[in-house]
Scaffold this active site. Structure first.
Site, PDB file in Angstrom:
ATOM      1  N   GLY A 296       0.858  -1.183   0.000  1.00  9.89           N
ATOM      2  CA  GLY A 296       0.000   0.000   0.000  1.00  9.89           C
ATOM      3  C   GLY A 296       0.888   1.225   0.000  1.00  9.89           C
ATOM      4  O   GLY A 296       2.026   1.159   0.457  1.00  9.89           O
ATOM      5  N   THR A 297       0.368   2.329  -0.536  1.00 12.34           N
ATOM      6  CA  THR A 297       1.264   3.464  -0.710  1.00 12.34           C
ATOM      7  C   THR A 297       0.892   4.725   0.068  1.00 12.34           C
ATOM      8  O   THR A 297       1.186   4.792   1.243  1.00 12.34           O
ATOM      9  CB  THR A 297       1.455   3.759  -2.196  1.00 12.34           C
TER      10      THR A 297
END
Lengths: 272, 269
Positions: A43-44
């Site tokens: 996830g960013t």
């Protein structure tokens, strides 16, 4: 399943993570380094910003495995309890597991003790969880959360950043994490004013994510075609409230319009 | 060499049961009632901080009478049981029946094998999902489980209170009506109960994921006020044995339980 009872000197008290370990349900960290072929989804970009009534938390919806998009609708912002939220960046699997355990930890404490943990107490609990995750982080499964909430004692929003060792850093105004954090953080920094109102701060968070998505391939932008919008939530004295999809669609349309005006008819140069 | 000491098993069990019943009768009683809005739990409790009624899980509540430290240990064990089960399976797999059975096992084990039985009676209540059936499990000190269809009364004075409560309670009542009836039944014909002596909570059908909600002092005062005016219809004299002291403590304003947004939490796919 029999009742989990303990002798007084051996009692885990209101500590759910301790209880999970005691009954042997805690996940084991991986034994060796992860192979390069085993790329778990990451996830960013997530951001948190303080505003007049509390804090806002926002996260894009993309998870990537190397150069591939592995998930388009992943959620990275969650309610931790009624008055706090947690946003995650890093290896998706362990991050989501950490959030689940954190949510249960807070609820378990509340039920066993009959009252809430303080916001400070919640931030410290998360710190310990990140710290105990360090062996897995060393194997390439790092999780770096943001924690924010409404402090009922002080009557204000507060936000905390973490590093992989469990280091906890309280930020005054805003924080960001993940691969797009530099771009998102800069947008927030430029647009931030003390005492932003709810609508302005939601727009600012949306703009920050949009810019991050524009510059960072691992961050997903708003996807109007599929109706996938970033998760943005406000946490105030009224509790954790997620901004609805309709409002997101309206705000994104306004943002596009403003961008078009800046760029002019040619569509060249400029940016929001 | 002296003769081995012999006591008949019947006598041992009878003595233990008498001991437990005496301990429970010293405490004050508690009522659980299914009503239109959910399940009401109402106890006579002079303490505002030491609670007889608490949340176990999303749709499950716990109530206990008798020795405070003993039923509180059971309460915490119940929260652990439910939270562990929800963590290792899923939230929807946590149910009152399984918890009631675990309690019954535990109480039965202590009753037959330990020196001293637990001086408690407990209740596990579960408010139904739409279309389902509400459940009330009344568990005695020896592990006996009773599945009550509409209402349960726990404590030493249970029979007299149940007699009074049955006449006024209907499952179609609102929470406020059920509370007024419960307070009247708990008080009996010879005395009235003040709001400060009543602890009440509801498993509310409309409260989102965590249905448990403590009633505020104002809500209790309103119901107690209406109970005062409607008292006098009680049947039978109050036969209290001893004056209850199972939950002493300073009076303080109890904070209402906070509800949490109706979230599913992260759902790893």
């Amino acid at each position: 399943m029999t009742l989990p009872t303990f002798s007084p000197h051996d009692d885990p008290g209101p500590d759910f993570a301790g209880l999970v370990r005691r009954v042997g349900l805690a996940p084991e960290p991986p034994a060796g380094a992860l192979s390069a072929d085993l790329l778990p989804p990451h996830g960013t970009t997530v951001v948190a910003v303080r505003y007049a009534d509390g804090v806002v938390m926002a996260g894009d919806r993309r998870a990537t495995s190397g150069n591939l998009i592995s998930h388009r609708t992943i959620e990275k912002v969650f309610p931790a309890d009624r008055y706090s939220g947690v946003a995650i960046a890093g290896a998706a699997g362990p991050a989501v597991e950490m959030v689940t355990l954190f949510q249960l930890q807070l609820e378990h404490y509340e039920k066993v003790e009959g009252q809430h943990l303080s916001l400070e107490g919640k931030a410290n609990q998360l710190s310990q969880m990140v710290r105990s995750h360090l062996p897995a982080a060393m194997q390439g499964l790092a999780v770096v959360p943001l924690f924010a909430g409404y402090d009922l004692h002080r009557g204000t929003g507060r936000l905390f950043q973490y590093d992989v060792t469990g280091g906890r850093y309280e930020e005054q105004d805003f924080a960001s994490s993940g691969s797009g954090m530099l771009h998102a953080g800069t947008v927030v920094k430029l647009g931030f004013r003390r005492e932003l109102e709810r609508g302005d701060v939601v727009d600012l968070a949306l703009k920050a994510l949009w810019t991050a998505a524009d510059e960072d391939s691992a961050t997903g932008g708003p996807d109007a075609r599929r109706g996938i919008w970033p998760v943005i939530a406000t946490i105030s004295a009224d509790g954790y409230q997620r901004v609805g999809d309709e409002e997101m669609a309206t705000r994104f349309a306004a943002l596009l319009e403003a961008d078009r005006e800046v760029r002019g008819a040619t569509g060249a140069g400029g940016s929001i | 060499m002296g003769m081995p000491f012999y006591v008949a098993p019947e006598q041992v069990m009878k003595d233990r049961a008498d001991y437990a019943r005496k301990g429970i009768a010293r405490g004050r009683s508690l009522i659980a009632a299914i009503c239109a809005d959910g399940i009401l739990l109402c106890a006579e409790n002079p303490s505002a901080t030491l609670r007889k009624i608490s949340e176990i899980y999303d749709r499950i509540a716990f109530a206990g009478v008798g020795r405070y430290n003993e039923f509180d240990q059971l309460r915490v064990a119940g929260v652990r049981h439910a939270d562990l089960k929800g963590y290792s399976y899923s939230r929807e797999d946590v149910d009152a029946r399984s918890l009631a059975n675990a309690y019954a096992q535990s109480l039965g084990q202590v009753f037959t094998h330990e020196m001293k039985p637990l001086e408690v009676e407990i209740l596990v209540a579960e408010v139904a999902e739409p279309g389902g059936r509400d459940q009330l499990f009344h568990i005695l000190y020896d592990g006996t489980v009773i599945d009550e269809p509409a209402r349960a009364v726990l404590g030493g004075d249970a029979e007299a209170i149940a007699g009074r409560f049955e006449e006024t309670h209907s499952t179609d009542a609102t929470v406020a009506e059920a509370l007024a009836a419960a307070v009247t039944a708990l008080a009996g014909p010879d005395r009235t109960l003040g709001a400060a002596e009543v602890e009440a909570a509801v498993l509310d059908r409309g409260n989102g994921r965590r249905s448990f909600r403590r009633l505020t002092d104002e809500e209790i005062s309103a119901a107690v006020g209406s109970a005062d005016t409607s008292s006098g219809d009680g049947a039978g004299a109050s036969g209290r044995s001893g004056d209850g002291d199972d939950a002493p403590g300073p009076e303080a304003a109890g904070a209402p339980a906070d509800d949490v947004p109706d979230d599913e939490g992260p759902a790893p796919s």
